[in-house]
Design a protein around this motif. Structure first.
Motif, PDB file in Angstrom:
ATOM      1  N   ARG A  63       0.824  -1.213   0.000  1.00  0.00           N
ATOM      2  CA  ARG A  63       0.000   0.000   0.000  1.00  0.00           C
ATOM      3  C   ARG A  63       0.860   1.267   0.000  1.00  0.00           C
ATOM      4  O   ARG A  63       0.591   2.212  -0.752  1.00  0.00           O
ATOM      5  N   ASP A  64       1.881   1.295   0.854  1.00  0.00           N
ATOM      6  CA  ASP A  64       2.669   2.522   0.978  1.00  0.00           C
ATOM      7  C   ASP A  64       3.461   2.822  -0.290  1.00  0.00           C
ATOM      8  O   ASP A  64       3.643   3.986  -0.662  1.00  0.00           O
ATOM      9  N   MET A  65       3.900   1.780  -0.986  1.00  0.00           N
ATOM     10  CA  MET A  65       4.630   2.003  -2.231  1.00  0.00           C
ATOM     11  C   MET A  65       3.686   2.518  -3.320  1.00  0.00           C
ATOM     12  O   MET A  65       4.081   3.324  -4.166  1.00  0.00           O
ATOM     13  N   LEU A  66       2.457   2.044  -3.287  1.00  0.00           N
ATOM     14  CA  LEU A  66       1.473   2.529  -4.251  1.00  0.00           C
ATOM     15  C   LEU A  66       1.210   4.017  -4.015  1.00  0.00           C
ATOM     16  O   LEU A  66       1.088   4.802  -4.971  1.00  0.00           O
ATOM     17  N   THR A  67       1.137   4.398  -2.750  1.00  0.00           N
ATOM     18  CA  THR A  67       0.960   5.809  -2.416  1.00  0.00           C
ATOM     19  C   THR A  67       2.150   6.635  -2.901  1.00  0.00           C
ATOM     20  O   THR A  67       1.978   7.736  -3.447  1.00  0.00           O
ATOM     21  N   GLU A  68       3.356   6.097  -2.727  1.00  0.00           N
ATOM     22  CA  GLU A  68       4.555   6.789  -3.210  1.00  0.00           C
ATOM     23  C   GLU A  68       4.496   6.991  -4.718  1.00  0.00           C
ATOM     24  O   GLU A  68       5.051   7.965  -5.242  1.00  0.00           O
ATOM     25  N   ALA A  69       3.829   6.081  -5.412  1.00  0.00           N
ATOM     26  CA  ALA A  69       3.704   6.190  -6.864  1.00  0.00           C
ATOM     27  C   ALA A  69       2.633   7.198  -7.271  1.00  0.00           C
ATOM     28  O   ALA A  69       2.395   7.408  -8.470  1.00  0.00           O
ATOM     29  N   GLY A  70       1.985   7.806  -6.267  1.00  0.00           N
ATOM     30  CA  GLY A  70       0.957   8.796  -6.556  1.00  0.00           C
ATOM     31  C   GLY A  70      -0.362   8.199  -6.970  1.00  0.00           C
ATOM     32  O   GLY A  70      -1.192   8.864  -7.615  1.00  0.00           O
ATOM     33  N   LEU A  71      -0.595   6.926  -6.589  1.00  0.00           N
ATOM     34  CA  LEU A  71      -1.818   6.238  -6.975  1.00  0.00           C
ATOM     35  C   LEU A  71      -2.593   5.822  -5.731  1.00  0.00           C
ATOM     36  O   LEU A  71      -2.022   5.629  -4.651  1.00  0.00           O
ATOM     37  N   ASP A  72      -3.884   5.662  -5.898  1.00  0.00           N
ATOM     38  CA  ASP A  72      -4.784   5.324  -4.797  1.00  0.00           C
ATOM     39  C   ASP A  72      -5.311   3.915  -5.007  1.00  0.00           C
ATOM     40  O   ASP A  72      -5.791   3.582  -6.097  1.00  0.00           O
ATOM     41  N   GLU A  73      -5.241   3.099  -3.960  1.00  0.00           N
ATOM     42  CA  GLU A  73      -5.725   1.726  -4.119  1.00  0.00           C
ATOM     43  C   GLU A  73      -7.214   1.666  -4.424  1.00  0.00           C
ATOM     44  O   GLU A  73      -7.700   0.688  -5.008  1.00  0.00           O
ATOM     45  N   ALA A  74      -7.950   2.699  -4.078  1.00  0.00           N
ATOM     46  CA  ALA A  74      -9.370   2.737  -4.403  1.00  0.00           C
ATOM     47  C   ALA A  74      -9.596   2.817  -5.913  1.00  0.00           C
ATOM     48  O   ALA A  74     -10.687   2.517  -6.401  1.00  0.00           O
ATOM     49  N   ASP A  75      -8.561   3.205  -6.635  1.00  0.00           N
ATOM     50  CA  ASP A  75      -8.671   3.357  -8.087  1.00  0.00           C
ATOM     51  C   ASP A  75      -8.148   2.146  -8.853  1.00  0.00           C
ATOM     52  O   ASP A  75      -8.060   2.190 -10.089  1.00  0.00           O
ATOM     53  N   ILE A  76      -7.771   1.075  -8.150  1.00  0.00           N
ATOM     54  CA  ILE A  76      -7.306  -0.125  -8.849  1.00  0.00           C
ATOM     55  C   ILE A  76      -8.449  -0.667  -9.703  1.00  0.00           C
ATOM     56  O   ILE A  76      -9.526  -0.977  -9.188  1.00  0.00           O
ATOM     57  N   PRO A  77      -8.259  -0.781 -11.001  1.00  0.00           N
ATOM     58  CA  PRO A  77      -9.360  -1.208 -11.873  1.00  0.00           C
ATOM     59  C   PRO A  77      -9.733  -2.671 -11.661  1.00  0.00           C
ATOM     60  O   PRO A  77      -8.934  -3.482 -11.174  1.00  0.00           O
ATOM     61  N   THR A  78     -10.933  -3.015 -12.059  1.00  0.00           N
ATOM     62  CA  THR A  78     -11.371  -4.412 -12.056  1.00  0.00           C
ATOM     63  C   THR A  78     -11.436  -4.970 -13.470  1.00  0.00           C
ATOM     64  O   THR A  78     -11.643  -6.165 -13.649  1.00  0.00           O
ATOM     65  N   GLU A  79     -11.272  -4.132 -14.463  1.00  0.00           N
ATOM     66  CA  GLU A  79     -11.230  -4.589 -15.857  1.00  0.00           C
ATOM     67  C   GLU A  79      -9.835  -5.124 -16.162  1.00  0.00           C
ATOM     68  O   GLU A  79      -8.835  -4.584 -15.695  1.00  0.00           O
ATOM     69  N   TRP A  80      -9.750  -6.201 -16.926  1.00  0.00           N
ATOM     70  CA  TRP A  80      -8.524  -6.974 -17.095  1.00  0.00           C
ATOM     71  C   TRP A  80      -7.332  -6.136 -17.543  1.00  0.00           C
ATOM     72  O   TRP A  80      -6.331  -6.025 -16.824  1.00  0.00           O
ATOM     73  N   ASP A  81      -7.400  -5.549 -18.730  1.00  0.00           N
ATOM     74  CA  ASP A  81      -6.238  -4.829 -19.252  1.00  0.00           C
ATOM     75  C   ASP A  81      -5.895  -3.621 -18.391  1.00  0.00           C
ATOM     76  O   ASP A  81      -4.717  -3.344 -18.130  1.00  0.00           O
ATOM     77  N   ALA A  82      -6.920  -2.912 -17.938  1.00  0.00           N
ATOM     78  CA  ALA A  82      -6.679  -1.728 -17.110  1.00  0.00           C
ATOM     79  C   ALA A  82      -6.015  -2.102 -15.792  1.00  0.00           C
ATOM     80  O   ALA A  82      -5.189  -1.346 -15.264  1.00  0.00           O
ATOM     81  N   PHE A  83      -6.380  -3.262 -15.249  1.00  0.00           N
ATOM     82  CA  PHE A  83      -5.789  -3.710 -13.990  1.00  0.00           C
ATOM     83  C   PHE A  83      -4.284  -3.872 -14.132  1.00  0.00           C
ATOM     84  O   PHE A  83      -3.508  -3.351 -13.321  1.00  0.00           O
ATOM     85  N   TRP A  84      -3.843  -4.580 -15.139  1.00  0.00           N
ATOM     86  CA  TRP A  84      -2.411  -4.839 -15.295  1.00  0.00           C
ATOM     87  C   TRP A  84      -1.657  -3.574 -15.726  1.00  0.00           C
ATOM     88  O   TRP A  84      -0.515  -3.350 -15.309  1.00  0.00           O
ATOM     89  N   ASP A  85      -2.308  -2.720 -16.515  1.00  0.00           N
ATOM     90  CA  ASP A  85      -1.685  -1.450 -16.894  1.00  0.00           C
ATOM     91  C   ASP A  85      -1.482  -0.543 -15.682  1.00  0.00           C
ATOM     92  O   ASP A  85      -0.545   0.268 -15.654  1.00  0.00           O
ATOM     93  N   PHE A  86      -2.344  -0.674 -14.693  1.00  0.00           N
ATOM     94  CA  PHE A  86      -2.242   0.129 -13.476  1.00  0.00           C
ATOM     95  C   PHE A  86      -0.898  -0.094 -12.784  1.00  0.00           C
ATOM     96  O   PHE A  86      -0.240   0.855 -12.344  1.00  0.00           O
ATOM     97  N   TRP A  87      -0.463  -1.356 -12.708  1.00  0.00           N
ATOM     98  CA  TRP A  87       0.801  -1.663 -12.031  1.00  0.00           C
ATOM     99  C   TRP A  87       1.990  -1.212 -12.868  1.00  0.00           C
ATOM    100  O   TRP A  87       3.021  -0.781 -12.320  1.00  0.00           O
TER     101      TRP A  87
END
Length: 358
Positions: A63-87
């Motif tokens: 979680r903390d590394m995701l925050t460092e990346a300027g991203l919010d875990e609440a915004d992690i997509p549930t759609e397949w391609d978008a999910f993997w592109d998020f990381w």
């Protein structure tokens, strides 16, 4: 676990029907299916193992590394391609901050790790690759299935080829991705048990409760909810063992809910119960636990299917040979095309079945 079907085939295990059959109405269907195999010496199909627990495949992230990346875990997509592109976006953001040694994903590309094929099976499922039918019969040797396999292999290996997986992932053992994740070298990883967060439950309670998260798989490419492969952990009695009656008596004792529950809970919740009534116990359903609760929800409420060697014992040889790990490694290390790798996989699997099927 992978060796058990081979032991059964070779007539090395004792029949334990008298231990399992009294429990069959309380067992999860996939657990019961997993212990029914063909003994080629006795020329019969029966129950040669006692199911103890089950496990699926889980996604963990920091979680903390995701925050460092300027991203919010609440915004992690549930759609397949978008999910993997998020990381991938998370790695790009962290690299822009100077974190040049950090990678998005801990995906095994190694022919030496069973995690490679255990993870890949989940991806093959997403791409509608059904290697066995409902009766356990092989159904891979068609042009359509070969193409689907090639597409899935190309997709999986692309993360390595594009620099989102550590280069050393080609030589990992099963602990490789665990170590990379816990050393904070990767932001996210996939693991076939809850052992990664479980290892921190006592050593680093803050990491367990606050920093590490477990999340469900995204919806599959066609939009369907994910179907999870489950693997059944088993106990066996060898046919040549001396105290078979005592062993059966012990296993019957262990399989009582009041005895099995402390064992599974003591294993840090990394495995899930195969007795239906146990899955409702508070230990598995505490929303305050960010890992066991999520894992149990996926396990109990999602679609599941038994891993291939639990459906057909012959398939265990595919895993023992790590056919899929070799194919993945040949793509990323040797430059083999995904289609050629897919053809090689299919040909090897067909040969294994031709050599061993009764």
């Amino acid at each position: 676990d992978t060796l058990i079907p081979s032991w059964i085939w070779n007539g090395q295990l004792a029949d334990v029907s008298d231990v399992v059959e009294p429990l069959q109405d309380t067992l999860r269907a996939s657990a019961l299916q997993s212990v029914q195999h063909y003994d080629n010496v006795a020329q019969q199909r029966s129950i040669y193992a006692v199911p103890i627990s089950q496990q699926a495949v889980y996604i963990h992230y920091w979680r903390d590394m995701l925050t460092e990346a300027g991203l919010d875990e609440a915004d992690i997509p549930t759609e397949w391609d978008a999910f993997w592109d998020f990381w991938k976006m998370a790695q790009d953001n962290l690299r822009a901050q100077g974190k040049s040694d950090l990678y998005a994903m801990g995906l095994s590309m190694s022919p030496n790790a069973s995690d490679t094929f255990k993870t890949l099976y989940q991806m093959l499922e997403a791409y509608d690759v059904d290697l066995l039918d409902d009766e356990g019969k092989l159904q891979v040797d068609t042009p359509q299935m070969r193409q689907k396999i090639a597409i899935a292999l190309e997709w999986y290996t692309s993360f390595y080829m594009d620099g989102y997986v550590p280069e050393v992932a080609t030589t990992w053992s099963d602990s490789g991705n665990n170590g990379a994740f816990l050393n904070r070298e990767v932001l996210m990883t996939i693991n076939p048990t809850l052992s990664i967060p479980g290892s921190q439950r006592e050593d680093d309670p803050d990491a367990y409760s606050e920093k590490i998260a477990t999340i469900a798989f995204p919806n599959e490419p066609d939009g369907d909810a994910p179907t999870y492969f489950v693997r059944t952990n088993k106990a066996v009695i060898f046919k040549d063992s001396v105290n078979q009656d005592l062993a059966k008596e012990f296993l019957a004792f262990l399989m009582q809910s009041e005895n099995l529950a402390p064992y599974l809970e003591g294993a840090q919740g990394r495995y899930f119960p195969i007795l239906n009534d146990m899955a409702n116990d508070p230990f598995w359903n505490d929303p305050a636990d960010p890992h066991i609760f999520v894992g149990n929800q996926d396990y109990m409420q999602s679609n599941t299917r038994a891993i291939y060697h639990d459906v057909n014992g012959t398939y265990s040889q595919v895993n023992l040979n790590n056919v899929w790990g070799q194919a993945i490694n040949s793509i990323v290390s040797d430059g083999t095309s995904p289609q050629d790798a897919a053809d090689q996989v299919v040909d090897q699997i067909v040969q294994i079945f031709n050599d061993r099927e009764p």
